[in-house]
Design an enzyme around this catalytic site. Structure first.
Site, PDB file in Angstrom:
ATOM      1  N   HIS A 186       0.841  -1.212   0.000  1.00 24.73           N
ATOM      2  CA  HIS A 186       0.000   0.000   0.000  1.00 24.73           C
ATOM      3  C   HIS A 186       0.864   1.244   0.000  1.00 24.73           C
ATOM      4  O   HIS A 186       0.452   2.300  -0.450  1.00 24.73           O
ATOM      5  CB  HIS A 186      -0.885   0.041   1.251  1.00 24.73           C
ATOM      6  CG  HIS A 186      -1.770  -1.155   1.343  1.00 24.73           C
ATOM      7  ND1 HIS A 186      -1.589  -2.146   2.284  1.00 24.73           N
ATOM      8  CD2 HIS A 186      -2.825  -1.548   0.593  1.00 24.73           C
ATOM      9  CE1 HIS A 186      -2.510  -3.080   2.099  1.00 24.73           C
ATOM     10  NE2 HIS A 186      -3.280  -2.743   1.099  1.00 24.73           N
ATOM     11  N   HIS A 196       6.005   6.620   6.714  1.00 31.20           N
ATOM     12  CA  HIS A 196       5.570   6.244   5.379  1.00 31.20           C
ATOM     13  C   HIS A 196       4.955   7.471   4.725  1.00 31.20           C
ATOM     14  O   HIS A 196       4.790   8.514   5.379  1.00 31.20           O
ATOM     15  CB  HIS A 196       4.550   5.107   5.441  1.00 31.20           C
ATOM     16  CG  HIS A 196       3.329   5.492   6.183  1.00 31.20           C
ATOM     17  ND1 HIS A 196       3.199   5.351   7.559  1.00 31.20           N
ATOM     18  CD2 HIS A 196       2.187   6.090   5.756  1.00 31.20           C
ATOM     19  CE1 HIS A 196       2.030   5.839   7.934  1.00 31.20           C
ATOM     20  NE2 HIS A 196       1.396   6.297   6.871  1.00 31.20           N
ATOM     21  N   HIS A 224       1.941   9.069   1.659  1.00 26.19           N
ATOM     22  CA  HIS A 224       0.746   8.882   0.837  1.00 26.19           C
ATOM     23  C   HIS A 224       0.878   9.831  -0.350  1.00 26.19           C
ATOM     24  O   HIS A 224       1.390  10.957  -0.187  1.00 26.19           O
ATOM     25  CB  HIS A 224      -0.527   9.223   1.614  1.00 26.19           C
ATOM     26  CG  HIS A 224      -0.734   8.359   2.816  1.00 26.19           C
ATOM     27  ND1 HIS A 224      -1.529   7.237   2.806  1.00 26.19           N
ATOM     28  CD2 HIS A 224      -0.201   8.447   4.066  1.00 26.19           C
ATOM     29  CE1 HIS A 224      -1.508   6.681   4.011  1.00 26.19           C
ATOM     30  NE2 HIS A 224      -0.707   7.383   4.780  1.00 26.19           N
ATOM     31  N   GLU A 238      -3.350  13.354   2.229  1.00 28.05           N
ATOM     32  CA  GLU A 238      -4.595  12.875   2.857  1.00 28.05           C
ATOM     33  C   GLU A 238      -5.342  14.037   3.490  1.00 28.05           C
ATOM     34  O   GLU A 238      -6.517  14.270   3.201  1.00 28.05           O
ATOM     35  CB  GLU A 238      -4.261  11.802   3.881  1.00 28.05           C
ATOM     36  CG  GLU A 238      -3.607  10.557   3.224  1.00 28.05           C
ATOM     37  CD  GLU A 238      -3.924   9.276   3.946  1.00 28.05           C
ATOM     38  OE1 GLU A 238      -3.497   9.122   5.112  1.00 28.05           O
ATOM     39  OE2 GLU A 238      -4.603   8.418   3.346  1.00 28.05           O
ATOM     40  N   HIS A 240       3.865  10.630   6.987  1.00 27.24           N
ATOM     41  CA  HIS A 240       3.340  10.296   8.327  1.00 27.24           C
ATOM     42  C   HIS A 240       4.420   9.623   9.157  1.00 27.24           C
ATOM     43  O   HIS A 240       4.944   8.573   8.768  1.00 27.24           O
ATOM     44  CB  HIS A 240       2.143   9.342   8.195  1.00 27.24           C
ATOM     45  CG  HIS A 240       0.925  10.006   7.640  1.00 27.24           C
ATOM     46  ND1 HIS A 240      -0.109   9.308   7.064  1.00 27.24           N
ATOM     47  CD2 HIS A 240       0.593  11.312   7.571  1.00 27.24           C
ATOM     48  CE1 HIS A 240      -1.042  10.162   6.673  1.00 27.24           C
ATOM     49  NE2 HIS A 240      -0.644  11.387   6.966  1.00 27.24           N
ATOM     50  N   THR A 294      -5.539   6.182   8.963  1.00 25.78           N
ATOM     51  CA  THR A 294      -6.199   6.455   7.672  1.00 25.78           C
ATOM     52  C   THR A 294      -6.192   5.207   6.789  1.00 25.78           C
ATOM     53  O   THR A 294      -6.573   5.271   5.618  1.00 25.78           O
ATOM     54  CB  THR A 294      -5.487   7.601   6.904  1.00 25.78           C
ATOM     55  OG1 THR A 294      -4.169   7.163   6.554  1.00 25.78           O
ATOM     56  CG2 THR A 294      -5.434   8.865   7.732  1.00 25.78           C
TER      57      THR A 294
HETATM   58  N1  LIG Z   1      -1.718   6.332   7.736  1.00 21.46           N
HETATM   59  S1  LIG Z   1      -1.560   6.408   9.303  1.00 21.46           S
HETATM   60  O1  LIG Z   1      -2.831   6.646   9.917  1.00 21.46           O
HETATM   61  O2  LIG Z   1      -0.520   7.366   9.638  1.00 21.46           O
HETATM   62  C1  LIG Z   1      -0.949   4.926   9.966  1.00 21.46           C
HETATM   63  C2  LIG Z   1      -0.864   4.869  11.344  1.00 21.46           C
HETATM   64  C3  LIG Z   1      -0.350   3.704  11.932  1.00 21.46           C
HETATM   65  C4  LIG Z   1       0.057   2.664  11.162  1.00 21.46           C
HETATM   66  C5  LIG Z   1      -0.029   2.741   9.788  1.00 21.46           C
HETATM   67  N2  LIG Z   1       0.397   1.639   9.126  1.00 21.46           N
HETATM   68  C6  LIG Z   1       0.915   1.608   7.861  1.00 21.46           C
HETATM   69  O3  LIG Z   1       0.902   2.536   7.092  1.00 21.46           O
HETATM   70  N3  LIG Z   1       1.422   0.398   7.556  1.00 21.46           N
HETATM   71  C7  LIG Z   1       1.892   0.146   6.217  1.00 21.46           C
HETATM   72  C8  LIG Z   1       1.453  -1.264   5.928  1.00 21.46           C
HETATM   73  C9  LIG Z   1      -0.033  -1.352   6.156  1.00 21.46           C
HETATM   74  C10 LIG Z   1      -0.464  -2.703   5.642  1.00 21.46           C
HETATM   75  O4  LIG Z   1      -0.137  -2.782   4.297  1.00 21.46           O
HETATM   76  C11 LIG Z   1      -0.545   3.886   9.180  1.00 21.46           C
HETATM   77 ZN   LIG Z   2      -0.311   7.333   6.720  1.00 26.23          ZN
END
Ligand SMILES: NS(=O)(=O)c1cccc(NC(=O)NCCCCO)c1
Ligand SMILES: [Zn+2]
Length: 260
Positions: free
Chosen positions: A61, A91, A93, A103, A116, A196
């Protein structure tokens, strides 16, 4: 399973993840005039140890840079937070083109991408998974990306992409301090929200920096060159060209600002 296409994307997440229609969902549109200036908010304080970085991986993702969160080596404090929250991963987006892909929005305006940096409350809970079940369990620092100058601090990350082209690939990553990705100005908005991505748990204290960082259009196009499919996937390999959830209803929540 879930994704960002029409058949498995944000519009149908509620079928498997009922929190999708919850009371504190993220992302949201930050209406700056409605944000409440809170002079009692202390500054954000990040204290990251570059040796705590472990690996970079393609989750299908997004790509995540993961840290050793077995001890309090890299933490964030201050702002709306009570105590210290431990760095777990960061990571991004993004979208299919440079016109949108972040986002959160600011006054309805789209940024092309969003970073993030994910932390969990290791003072109160014993793991990320446990923290993620609690309303004050997680703290995510969000940074907007805008198109501009080439960002040298992103080079080590994009250089690693050739080793994690396909879903499930991971590669060791050493000596990286994510505070090099933060803008100079640490003024922020903060509000109570959620993950999210599914399972959309309502356990995130969001801290969004007002000042975006610049990346070049070419660097952002490298994000889209990652594959959301595995090396052996029969179905044709598919690029990771969008992984952002639309904004969600505020449902009476207040957004606070650290600045006037
Ligand atoms: N997108 S977010 O709300 O910052 C967030 C918060 C806590 C964990 C995550 N997790 C991830 O983005 N994991 C990447 C892999 C997810 C499964 O493919 C995202
Ligand atoms: Zn995120």
């Amino acid at each position: 399973n879930w994704g960002y296409a029409d058949h498995n994307g944000p519009k149908v997440w509620h079928e498997l993840f009922p929190l999708a229609n919850g009371e504190r969902q993220s992302p949201i549109d930050i209406v700056t005039k409605a944000a409440i200036y809170d002079p009692s908010l202390p500054p954000i304080n990040v204290d990251y140890d570059p040796s705590s970085v472990k690996l970079i991986m393609n989750s299908g993702h997004t790509f995540t840079v993961e840290f050793d969160d077995g001890e309090d080596k890299s933490v964030i404090r201050g702002g709306p937070l009570h105590g210290s929250y431990r760095l777990q991963q960061f990571h991004f987006h993004w979208g299919p083109c440079d016109d949108y892909g972040a986002e959160h929005k600011v006054d309805g305006r789209d940024y092309p991408a969003e970073l993030h940096i994910v932390h969990w409350n290791a003072e109160k809970f014993s793991s990320f998974v446990e923290a993620a079940q609690n309303p004050d369990g997680l703290a995510v620092l969000g940074i907007f990306l805008k198109i501009g100058e080439h960002n040298k601090n992103l080079e080590r990350i994009t250089d690693a992409f050739e080793k994690i082209t396909f879903k499930g690939k991971q590669s060791s990553f050493t000596n990286f301090d994510p505070s090099c990705l933060l803008p100079d100005c640490k003024e922020f908005w903060t509000y109570p929200g959620s993950l999210t991505i599914p399972p959309l748990l309502e356990s995130v204290i969001w801290i969004l920096l007002k000042e975006p960082i610049a990346v070049s259009s070419r660097q952002l196009s490298q994000f889209r060159s990652l594959f959301s499919t595995t090396e052996t996937d029969e179905s044709k390999p598919c690029c990771m060209e969008k992984n952002h959830r639309p904004v969600q209803p505020l449902k009476g929540r207040k957004v606070r600002a650290s600045f006037l």
